[in-house]
Design an enzyme around this catalytic site. Structure first.
Site, PDB file in Angstrom:
ATOM      1  N   CYS A 262     -11.761  12.410  -1.373  1.00 11.97           N
ATOM      2  CA  CYS A 262     -11.457  12.245   0.048  1.00 11.97           C
ATOM      3  C   CYS A 262     -12.660  12.533   0.922  1.00 11.97           C
ATOM      4  O   CYS A 262     -13.011  11.752   1.801  1.00 11.97           O
ATOM      5  CB  CYS A 262     -10.287  13.145   0.435  1.00 11.97           C
ATOM      6  SG  CYS A 262      -9.846  13.020   2.186  1.00 11.97           S
TER       7      CYS A 262
ATOM      8  N   CYS B 278     -11.442   8.963   1.873  1.00  9.37           N
ATOM      9  CA  CYS B 278     -10.807   8.906   3.199  1.00  9.37           C
ATOM     10  C   CYS B 278     -11.769   9.136   4.356  1.00  9.37           C
ATOM     11  O   CYS B 278     -11.789   8.378   5.328  1.00  9.37           O
ATOM     12  CB  CYS B 278      -9.694   9.939   3.294  1.00  9.37           C
ATOM     13  SG  CYS B 278      -8.744  10.219   1.815  1.00  9.37           S
TER      14      CYS B 278
ATOM     15  N   LYS C  83     -14.769   6.546   4.695  1.00 11.49           N
ATOM     16  CA  LYS C  83     -14.166   5.250   5.020  1.00 11.49           C
ATOM     17  C   LYS C  83     -13.708   5.213   6.469  1.00 11.49           C
ATOM     18  O   LYS C  83     -13.959   4.228   7.186  1.00 11.49           O
ATOM     19  CB  LYS C  83     -12.983   4.995   4.088  1.00 11.49           C
ATOM     20  CG  LYS C  83     -12.200   3.735   4.419  1.00 11.49           C
ATOM     21  CD  LYS C  83     -10.852   3.761   3.739  1.00 11.49           C
ATOM     22  CE  LYS C  83      -9.954   4.851   4.320  1.00 11.49           C
ATOM     23  NZ  LYS C  83      -8.659   4.954   3.610  1.00 11.49           N
TER      24      LYS C  83
ATOM     25  N   GLY D 162      -6.535  -6.979  -3.770  1.00 12.81           N
ATOM     26  CA  GLY D 162      -5.693  -7.163  -2.592  1.00 12.81           C
ATOM     27  C   GLY D 162      -4.987  -5.905  -2.148  1.00 12.81           C
ATOM     28  O   GLY D 162      -4.114  -5.959  -1.281  1.00 12.81           O
TER      29      GLY D 162
ATOM     30  N   TYR E 211      -4.925  -1.691  -0.735  1.00 10.59           N
ATOM     31  CA  TYR E 211      -5.350  -1.133   0.550  1.00 10.59           C
ATOM     32  C   TYR E 211      -6.849  -0.862   0.601  1.00 10.59           C
ATOM     33  O   TYR E 211      -7.482  -1.027   1.655  1.00 10.59           O
ATOM     34  CB  TYR E 211      -4.538   0.120   0.890  1.00 10.59           C
ATOM     35  CG  TYR E 211      -4.879   1.356   0.087  1.00 10.59           C
ATOM     36  CD1 TYR E 211      -5.804   2.274   0.550  1.00 10.59           C
ATOM     37  CD2 TYR E 211      -4.272   1.603  -1.135  1.00 10.59           C
ATOM     38  CE1 TYR E 211      -6.125   3.409  -0.181  1.00 10.59           C
ATOM     39  CE2 TYR E 211      -4.581   2.729  -1.869  1.00 10.59           C
ATOM     40  CZ  TYR E 211      -5.508   3.627  -1.394  1.00 10.59           C
ATOM     41  OH  TYR E 211      -5.833   4.739  -2.121  1.00 10.59           O
TER      42      TYR E 211
ATOM     43  N   GLU F 223      -9.129  -2.655   3.433  1.00  5.10           N
ATOM     44  CA  GLU F 223      -9.863  -1.850   4.412  1.00  5.10           C
ATOM     45  C   GLU F 223     -11.346  -2.204   4.442  1.00  5.10           C
ATOM     46  O   GLU F 223     -11.937  -2.378   5.519  1.00  5.10           O
ATOM     47  CB  GLU F 223      -9.667  -0.365   4.095  1.00  5.10           C
ATOM     48  CG  GLU F 223      -8.258   0.123   4.387  1.00  5.10           C
ATOM     49  CD  GLU F 223      -7.968   1.513   3.834  1.00  5.10           C
ATOM     50  OE1 GLU F 223      -6.989   2.131   4.294  1.00  5.10           O
ATOM     51  OE2 GLU F 223      -8.706   1.984   2.947  1.00  5.10           O
TER      52      GLU F 223
ATOM     53  N   ARG G  12      -5.608 -11.869  -7.350  1.00  2.00           N
ATOM     54  CA  ARG G  12      -4.697 -12.608  -8.222  1.00  2.00           C
ATOM     55  C   ARG G  12      -3.413 -12.980  -7.495  1.00  2.00           C
ATOM     56  O   ARG G  12      -2.838 -14.040  -7.726  1.00  2.00           O
ATOM     57  CB  ARG G  12      -4.367 -11.760  -9.449  1.00  2.00           C
ATOM     58  CG  ARG G  12      -3.404 -12.447 -10.423  1.00  2.00           C
ATOM     59  CD  ARG G  12      -2.967 -11.514 -11.547  1.00  2.00           C
ATOM     60  NE  ARG G  12      -4.080 -11.202 -12.447  1.00  2.00           N
ATOM     61  CZ  ARG G  12      -4.671 -10.015 -12.539  1.00  2.00           C
ATOM     62  NH1 ARG G  12      -4.240  -9.010 -11.758  1.00  2.00           N
ATOM     63  NH2 ARG G  12      -5.654  -9.791 -13.374  1.00  2.00           N
TER      64      ARG G  12
ATOM     65  N   HIS H  44       6.281   4.791  29.038  1.00  3.39           N
ATOM     66  CA  HIS H  44       5.743   3.500  29.473  1.00  3.39           C
ATOM     67  C   HIS H  44       4.466   3.686  30.292  1.00  3.39           C
ATOM     68  O   HIS H  44       4.356   4.642  31.052  1.00  3.39           O
ATOM     69  CB  HIS H  44       6.805   2.783  30.322  1.00  3.39           C
ATOM     70  CG  HIS H  44       6.405   1.435  30.784  1.00  3.39           C
ATOM     71  ND1 HIS H  44       6.384   0.337  29.944  1.00  3.39           N
ATOM     72  CD2 HIS H  44       5.992   1.005  32.011  1.00  3.39           C
ATOM     73  CE1 HIS H  44       5.979  -0.713  30.640  1.00  3.39           C
ATOM     74  NE2 HIS H  44       5.745  -0.330  31.900  1.00  3.39           N
TER      75      HIS H  44
ATOM     76  N   GLU I 190       6.660   2.683  22.707  1.00  7.11           N
ATOM     77  CA  GLU I 190       7.970   2.645  23.351  1.00  7.11           C
ATOM     78  C   GLU I 190       8.882   1.603  22.701  1.00  7.11           C
ATOM     79  O   GLU I 190      10.113   1.706  22.782  1.00  7.11           O
ATOM     80  CB  GLU I 190       7.835   2.374  24.846  1.00  7.11           C
ATOM     81  CG  GLU I 190       7.321   1.002  25.210  1.00  7.11           C
ATOM     82  CD  GLU I 190       7.161   0.838  26.719  1.00  7.11           C
ATOM     83  OE1 GLU I 190       8.187   0.826  27.419  1.00  7.11           O
ATOM     84  OE2 GLU I 190       6.010   0.731  27.179  1.00  7.11           O
TER      85      GLU I 190
END
Length: 458
Positions: free
Chosen positions: A42, A47, A50, A176, A178, A182, A199, A436, A441
């Site tokens: 990480c 993490c 990245k 394909g 994550y 990314e 694939r 808002h 929301e």
């Protein structure tokens, strides 16, 4: 029997360090062995670096949108070495903080590789042996290349991509999942010509279908060239470039090829089999709900167990184990409804069941869906979409899944995860006053179900 230490931790990543610190806080004598750098995947090559690169990539959109808000921006110029140096500085700071945490807790750090000899004995790469009442394996996972083919050695993995000496103007991303998504997105936004091959017929297998379709479209808008049903069969060096031959008959010339086809638990060569520790088909340490293997003195947490491969999960598992072994805690971690994120641009945030999963669990499922253009795009331009989705068990009205494709989706899903964990109903969401103007929301203003599924009578 007298032991040299109460707990010996192999691996100074997030889970191992947390377990070591908590155990030492309970008064245990703790030793941690780390052969690479303190901080684990990480902090060092996962993490954290990245996310820093993702932040860097998003400035391109901000510069492009600025004119619509009245700003005059000189043509921006990106410098890869500057980003790499800044990233390295932050990693060094975090690694030092991990070291300091171990030292302050009273855990000893040995910077050598450790292997298991038997259920209570370890051997360091320097030749010394150490006995331990308990052994914790927290070695994480490593990139798993696809089946070998000619020239695969010319490709890089997510371990190497953070420290490339030169920015790859032409990048091939294989996979394909994550990690592949990314990196494809962030390098495209930094200015690279990116081709992503896989694939499957879409990205992010296992995620909700509306999120998969939405992010596929956003990758295309970011400039990523997606080629489904194709994988490389050969890489050949052509001077400084790389010629990639694909299984669909195509070929392309790139500067770098990133292979991001998954990760494998890091158990090879640790001596676990000789100690009698059971591994599953993927090479992960098989553990019970208290992170203990079939050998009572040997435990494992984090990605090496291949349960939920996320840093906060490893940390929670490490803490629970240390509390159980030395503090009288139960040691059981609840792995249900764990939120996750994909740090593409826009992001995906997800918690709970997908629409398809919910259909397998409940007699009737209501799906609430909002798809809109984010407010910033009205002046800034661009075709980016925001998609928000609630999956509801119609019988109990409980919200069993929340899925968001949006800027800062990860920030929103962390809060939504609290509601899911508490068992909030759609009526609870409806009763919550909207804030808002925000994208979030929409989570509390969707009224009529977009789709309703009923299980067919058997």
């Amino acid at each position: 029997m007298a032991f040299d230490c109460d707990l010996f931790v192999i691996g100074a990543g997030s889970g191992g360090v947390r377990a070591a610190r908590v155990a030492a806080g309970h008064g245990a004598k703790v030793v941690v062995a780390e052969a690479f750098r303190v901080g684990g995947t990480c902090v060092i090559r996962g993490c954290v670096p990245k996310k820093l690169l993702v932040y860097a990539s998003r400035f391109a959109d901000d510069f492009a949108a600025a004119a619509g808000f009245g700003w005059t921006v000189e043509p921006p110029r990106f410098d890869w070495p500057t980003l790499v140096d800044a990233k390295n500085g932050e990693i060094a700071r975090l690694s030092a903080a991990y070291r300091a945490g171990l030292d302050q807790a009273g855990a000893a750090l040995i910077e050598e590789r450790a292997t298991v000899v038997d259920r209570h004995t370890l051997r360091l790469s320097g030749g010394r042996t150490i006995s331990a009442r308990h052994i914790l394996v927290a070695t994480g996972a490593r990139p798993e290349p696809p089946a070998r083919f000619p020239g695969l050695e010319f490709a890089i993995t997510s371990n190497e991509i953070f420290d490339l000496p030169a920015f790859p103007r032409r990048l091939l991303v294989v996979g394909g999942g994550y990690i592949a998504v990314e990196f494809a997105c962030l390098f495209a936004k930094l200015g690279a010509e990116v081709t992503q091959v896989m694939r499957a017929d879409n990205v992010l297998r296992g995620f909700d279908e509306d999120m998969r379709a939405g992010l596929r479209d956003e990758l295309g808008r970011a400039g990523v060239r997606l080629r489904f049903g194709a994988l490389p069969t050969r890489f050949e060096r052509r001077g400084e470039a790389l010629l990639a031959t694909l299984s669909d008959g195509g070929a392309l010339t790139v500067d770098q090829a990133l292979v991001a086809t998954g990760r494998r638990p890091n158990t090879a060569g640790l001596g676990l089999e000789a100690a009698g520790v059971a591994l599953d088909a993927a090479g992960a340490v098989a553990v019970d709900d208290r992170s203990t293997s079939n050998v009572a003195s040997i435990h494992a947490v984090g990605d090496v167990t291949n349960r939920i491969n996320l840093t906060p999960v490893a940390i929670r598992e490490g803490q629970a184990l240390a509390d159980h072994l030395f503090g009288g805690g139960k040691g059981v971690v609840d792995h249900r409804d764990v939120a996750s994120a994909v740090f593409a641009t826009p992001e995906i945030g997800a918690v709970g069941l997908t629409e398809a999963e919910a259909q397998q669990c409940f007699e009737a499922v209501d799906v609430y869906l909002a798809n809109f253009r984010p407010m910033k795009a009205t002046l800034g331009g661009g075709a980016e979409r925001t998609i928000m989705k609630l999956v509801v068990d119609a019988g109990s009205d409980r919200v069993v899944g929340v899925h968001i494709l949006a800027r800062e989706a990860a920030e929103m899903i962390q809060v939504a995860a609290i509601a899911i964990k508490m068992g909030a109903t759609k009526a609870d969401f409806d009763a919550t006053m909207a804030l808002h103007p925000t994208a979030a929301e929409e989570l509390v203003t969707m009224k009529a179900p977009t789709r309703r599924h009923r299980r067919a009578a058997s």
